[in-house]
Design a protein around this motif. Sequence first.
Motif, PDB file in Angstrom:
ATOM      1  N   THR A 625       0.869  -1.114  -0.008  1.00  0.00           N
ATOM      2  CA  THR A 625       0.107  -0.094   0.005  1.00  0.00           C
ATOM      3  C   THR A 625       0.947   1.225  -0.013  1.00  0.00           C
ATOM      4  OG1 THR A 625      -0.066  -0.055   2.637  1.00  0.00           O
ATOM      5  CG2 THR A 625      -1.919  -1.109   1.256  1.00  0.00           C
ATOM      6  N   LEU A 626       0.272   2.216  -0.510  1.00  0.00           N
ATOM      7  CA  LEU A 626       1.125   3.677  -0.679  1.00  0.00           C
ATOM      8  C   LEU A 626       0.499   4.736   0.413  1.00  0.00           C
ATOM      9  CD1 LEU A 626       0.516   4.059  -4.292  1.00  0.00           C
ATOM     10  CD2 LEU A 626       2.590   2.808  -3.006  1.00  0.00           C
ATOM     11  N   HIS A 627       1.515   5.251   1.025  1.00  0.00           N
ATOM     12  CA  HIS A 627       1.367   6.185   2.024  1.00  0.00           C
ATOM     13  C   HIS A 627       2.093   7.425   1.794  1.00  0.00           C
ATOM     14  CE1 HIS A 627      -0.855   2.973   4.105  1.00  0.00           C
ATOM     15  NE2 HIS A 627       0.104   2.201   3.779  1.00  0.00           N
ATOM     16  N   THR A 628       1.713   8.581   2.599  1.00  0.00           N
ATOM     17  CA  THR A 628       2.669   9.925   2.604  1.00  0.00           C
ATOM     18  C   THR A 628       3.672   9.853   3.804  1.00  0.00           C
ATOM     19  OG1 THR A 628       1.039  10.859   3.837  1.00  0.00           O
ATOM     20  CG2 THR A 628       0.926  10.987   1.369  1.00  0.00           C
ATOM     21  N   TYR A 629       3.555   8.945   4.588  1.00  0.00           N
ATOM     22  CA  TYR A 629       4.505   8.825   6.092  1.00  0.00           C
ATOM     23  C   TYR A 629       5.317   7.677   6.145  1.00  0.00           C
ATOM     24  CZ  TYR A 629       0.473   6.084   7.503  1.00  0.00           C
ATOM     25  OH  TYR A 629      -0.366   5.266   7.551  1.00  0.00           O
TER      26      TYR A 629
END
Length: 629
Positions: A625-629
């Motif tokens: 999954t993709l995250h900004t943190y």
Amino acid sequence: MITDQTNYAALMKPVALDLLGEPKTRSGPEWRWGNHGSLSIDVERGVWRSHEESEGGGVLDFIVSQKGLHGCKEAHQWLVDKGYAPSDQQAATPAQKSQPRIVQTYDYADENGELRYQVCRMEPKSFRQRRPNGGDWSWSVKDVIPLPYRLPELLSRPEETVYIVEGEKDADNLAERGLLASCNSGGSNNWKPALNQWFKGRKVIILPDNDEAGRKHASAVRDGLGEIAASVRVVELPGLPEKGDVSDWIEAGNDVSGIEQVATDAERKVSEFLDKIRASNLLARRPPPQKFVIEGLIPEPIAAAVVAPGSTGKSFWLMQLAASVATGTPFMGHKVDRPGAVLMFGAEDDNDEISRRLHAIIDESPWCGHHLDKELVGQNFLPYSVVGEDWRLIKDGERVQEKISRIVQIANAIDNLRLIIIDPVSRFRSGEENSNDDNTRFAEVLEQIRKETGVTVLVAHHSRKGSTGESVDDMRGGSAFSDALRFVATLAKLKPENAKNYGIAKDDAAKKVIFRVVKSNYRTDVDEVWLDRGIGGVLKVTDTPSQTNAADRKADERYQSTVDKLREVIREADANSKPLTRRKLRDMAGVNGLFKMGESSLTGVVERAIQEAVIHTKPGAKAETLHTY
């Protein structure tokens, strides 16, 4: 008959029109005829001159020449017959007495001693030529072959040196004193090829008059005799006044026996000079290695310049250079093998601004990879602010020796001086900016300072308004300035339109400064250095970027315009506890999708964002999954 009451000068205009027709050109009273304007007539003074035939005179001489008559009596009778002069005037008047009269004649004889023609000196002063013609004289020498003056004497003394002068009087003066002398008729600019044969195998010394015409005449004679005479030397007599000749030299008390010595001395000096400059002198020893202020970059001692548009960081660059030389700290990656003092004359910044910049340079000294020694900078760097003072070294095209000597005096009082900086050129000279003469003179002043101090003189110069400062052609002023310098470098900002070629963002491009060596007569180990403007304006070396191709630039533009939106979409998905995967993002591709780009393009943006840690991945149940943190 010829009378004293005939105003011959006034008759020149109608007579010329009668005999020659309309002139080819008119310039005031001077009228010209012939294919090249070789025949000129002054219709006000009533005199004429054939430059092709080397003859001239008044109206009667003109008629004799044009009509082939025998003497002035026939010419006057022609005037009477044509109605230009009355036939019954008898009384002599002062007007006739003012007509030219012969005061001296100079005979030109052939190899057999037979008189071929004469040069007549007239009063008022002028010169005319005539030839014998059946017991009378013809004032036309059109078909006469020119001869050297005093030819029989020249032939009778074949072993002696021949002195060629500009006039018969000079030749006679030398002959009266025992020298073998000659000249051509007609004065300067009248040496004819037919004269050359008489000097075959002879030793010749040419004594020119001291003026431009005399030097040109001497050059023409030398060129004519160069392959015919055994030797040809041009000897300028010492102490001659302007327009003076050998007769003036004799009248001043000089002994003609000294002329040969003057010629010998001149020849000896030339010979000594040639011996001095022969390459054998250079090959007799190994030269010392080239010295550098900055190794492999700025040589010494030379006159050099750094050129830049305003607000590029030129003054910071100069002061950082000075700090490196003062402390022996590398500059732009180049060693300073022999540190020492730097003297800077600055006419743009006062002491407070210089101080602010110095503090920034010290505080940010890791720009050079090392911490600068503050004490050494303070001891060896001597910045002299001359703001508001007149320190022009050139005024009205002339050197201001007082100021030049002052710079030299200050420089020579500094122990171990390694560099002089002058910033900027415009405050240290006046004159026409684009004048090659003025620019050459200023370059000569820099060379004078360099020679008298023995160190490199580096000037800061502005580039032309509107230019980028990227090449030597952008330097203000005529080409003579850059041509005279031995080293020229430029500082230029990165143009926004070029930034994308390197994949550099617009905000980053504004900080880029490019140093380029655009002229060097010596070894340089670098042609280009990229710099970043840091805190306080200090310039720091940065990696030289590689240019990208069109596809890479387009991909970069796509990334820059999309990455912020990508982060926002991923952040919202996280906030809703529905993290995105690569597969879900691909569903947002296409022209009608959220990102308005194809699947492969969007995948490229996502992978670059992950690589640059703009977004992050985490393991998921089925996929990352993709995250900004």
